[in-house]
Each structure stands twice: as structure tokens, then as C-alpha cells.
Design an enzyme around this catalytic site. Structure first.
Site, PDB file in Angstrom:
ATOM      1  N   LEU A   1       0.882  -1.288  -0.025  1.00 54.53           N
ATOM      2  CA  LEU A   1       0.019   0.153  -0.010  1.00 54.53           C
ATOM      3  C   LEU A   1       0.725   1.237   0.010  1.00 54.53           C
ATOM      4  CD1 LEU A   1      -2.363  -1.048   2.959  1.00 54.53           C
ATOM      5  CD2 LEU A   1      -2.780  -1.490   0.519  1.00 54.53           C
ATOM      6  N   ASP A   2       0.292   2.459  -0.597  1.00 54.95           N
ATOM      7  CA  ASP A   2       0.954   3.534  -0.342  1.00 54.95           C
ATOM      8  C   ASP A   2       0.387   4.248   0.975  1.00 54.95           C
ATOM      9  OD1 ASP A   2      -1.347   5.188  -1.316  1.00 54.95           O
ATOM     10  OD2 ASP A   2      -0.375   6.186  -2.721  1.00 54.95           O
ATOM     11  N   LYS A   3       0.676   5.501   1.314  1.00 56.72           N
ATOM     12  CA  LYS A   3       0.126   6.066   2.392  1.00 56.72           C
ATOM     13  C   LYS A   3      -0.805   7.230   2.139  1.00 56.72           C
ATOM     14  CE  LYS A   3       2.667   9.328   4.089  1.00 56.72           C
ATOM     15  NZ  LYS A   3       1.522  10.681   3.833  1.00 56.72           N
TER      16      LYS A   3
ATOM     17  N   THR B   1      -4.978   6.334   1.076  1.00 54.80           N
ATOM     18  CA  THR B   1      -5.099   5.050   1.229  1.00 54.80           C
ATOM     19  C   THR B   1      -5.149   4.709   3.000  1.00 54.80           C
ATOM     20  OG1 THR B   1      -3.614   4.213  -0.621  1.00 54.80           O
ATOM     21  CG2 THR B   1      -4.029   2.489   0.771  1.00 54.80           C
TER      22      THR B   1
END
Length: 253
Positions: free
Chosen positions: A24-26, A29
Site C-alpha cells: 500500500l501507499d500512504k 490509502t
């Protein structure tokens, strides 16, 4: 429908069932993606205010990411009277944007370690303190040297710090717990690793303390890093590709 979930392609459910590692990115998300400028901290004397400089930069830059939108919202109504002669829009690889103005020199906005070539211990400490709170920190710098062939002068003067925040999604901790019950989770971001680490901490991600600055790694070191760490900061687009490749070579889906 009962779970209020839109499935665009049904076979993706089968595909996801085989996945053992989710990357995942930040921003947008784990966080809401609603970047907000909390404050602008002047750092050195300059003829123009940071707000006026940013107003002029945002007028000519093509940046339309969440950070640029937050800055435009913050400086709404400020003047924009400088004349642009060269500009450098933000990119994930260089992690900065810049504009050279006629008679005003060049202004650069971005992550400190990519904007400035000097090591300022006091400034780095201040940035670290903000990052430890989960805030994103950008520096605004000035140079008399014009942008040349998409390069900026790194012997510049830092004139202000921009402190930005982004709230954690309310459902993030519960969602991450569910994914961890199904396999492993990696957080991969272009932001300061200390900021990403604190966001992961606030989202109650297991092993949030296992974080690393990927900009310090060679391509060869990435292979071992993906085995050891959970949170990755300052990752370039090409390094993201190498990380996924390394995980695949280690037998992960």
C-alpha cells in the site's frame, strides 16, 4: 451488495485470495488524502513572504497533486505578480518543484534532502520533530541561479518550512488488521520514512517500527530490505518496481 462493495471484475476476488503480500501507499490509502497546510514557519529573512512566493509558484506550476491543492487553498487570495521564465513541475523522482522568475531568482519547494545540498543540524532536528508527529514537511528555498536542464542549484537558502497534515482514515486500523490476518502488509511511500512510520503507528499497523529510508539503499540492498522491513519511505517509482520484483523472486504473490 449487502457489504456495500462494488466488484468491477469478479475474477479479481479469486486473484486476491492468492495474494500473500499487500503493498500500500500512504496518502489517500491509510490517510484520507485531504492534505492540509497547518502552518508556514519563516526560517530566514527574505524580501517576500512565503505566502506571496507560493502564490506566484502555484500560478505557473502544473502540479495538481493533493499537496499543491492544499497549498493553493491555504494561500487563496494572495498576490501573483512575478514573471516566470522557467519552471520545473513536481515529479515523484525528484521530489521537488521549482520556478525561476525574472528579477526574483529561483524558488524551490520540496523535501529538504532533495532541495538543499547542505547539512543543517538544527533544521534537520526541527524537520524530524514534525515528522515524528506524522506531519509532512516541505522546505521553500531561494537561489539566484536559474533552472538549467531540469536541474536546480542546491547551494540555496532555506526561507521557510511548510507543515502539512493528513488525517488517518477512520476505518484504516480495522482494515489493516484484516489484511494482516490474511498475509503480510508493506507500506511504500515517497514521503519521509519518519512521517510514514508515525502514520503507520497511528493506524495501529503491526511492525510499524520496522521502517527504512529507501533512498539510502542500492538496488542490490532492496532484495534483503523487503524481507526485513514493513514501512518504506523516500521510495522512487523505479525502486517500487524493484521492490515488487524482489518480493516476487522470494516467492510472494
Amino acid at each position: 451488495a449487502k457489504r456495500k462493495t462494488l466488484v468491477q471484475e469478479l475474477y479479481c476476488i479469486e486473484t486476491l485470495a492468492r495474494v500473500d503480500t499487500l503493498c500500500l501507499d500512504k496518502t489517500g490509502t491509510i490517510t484520507e488524502g485531504n492534505m492540509r497546510v497547518e502552518s508556514i514557519i519563516p526560517y530566514a529573512k527574505h524580501p517576500y513572504t512565503a505566502e506571496d512566493i507560493l502564490a506566484n509558484m502555484m500560478e505557473v506550476l502544473d502540479d495538481d497533486n493533493s499537496t499543491a491543492m492544499a497549498i493553493r487553498k491555504y494561500i487563496k487570495g494572495k498576490s501573483n505578480t512575478f514573471t516566470c521564465i522557467e519552471k520545473l513541475s513536481f515529479s515523484s523522482a525528484r521530489k521537488l518543484s521549482a520556478v525561476t522568475f525574472k528579477e526574483n531568482g529561483t524558488y524551490v519547494l520540496g523535501a529538504y534532502e532533495f532541495v538543499n545540498g547542505n547539512q543543517n543540524a538544527a533544521l534537520q532536528k526541527e524537520i524530524a520533530e514534525q515528522a515524528s508527529l506524522g506531519n509532512r514537511v516541505l522546505v521553500l528555498a531561494h537561489s539566484d541561479v536559474a533552472i538549467e536542464e531540469e536541474c536546480i542549484d542546491k547551494n540555496n537558502t532555506i526561507i521557510a518550512l511548510l507543515i502539512l497534515s493528513d488525517p488517518i482514515r477512520e476505518e484504516a486500523p480495522k482494515t489493516l488488521d484484516y489484511f494482516l490476518s490474511q498475509g503480510d502488509v508493506k507500506i511504500i511511500s515517497g514521503d519521509d520514512p519518519r512521517t510514514v512510520h508515525e502514520i503507520a503507528h497511528k493506524a495501529h499497523l503491526k511492525n510499524y517500527d520496522k521502517y527504512i529510508d529507501v533512498s539510502t539503499l542500492s538496488d542490490e540492498e532492496i532484495f534483503d530490505a523487503v524481507k526485513t522491513y514493513t514501512v518504506f519511505g523516500r521510495v522512487s517509482p523505479m525502486q517500487k518496481k524493484l521492490m515488487i520484483k524482489a518480493l516476487k523472486e522470494q516467492g510472494h504473490v
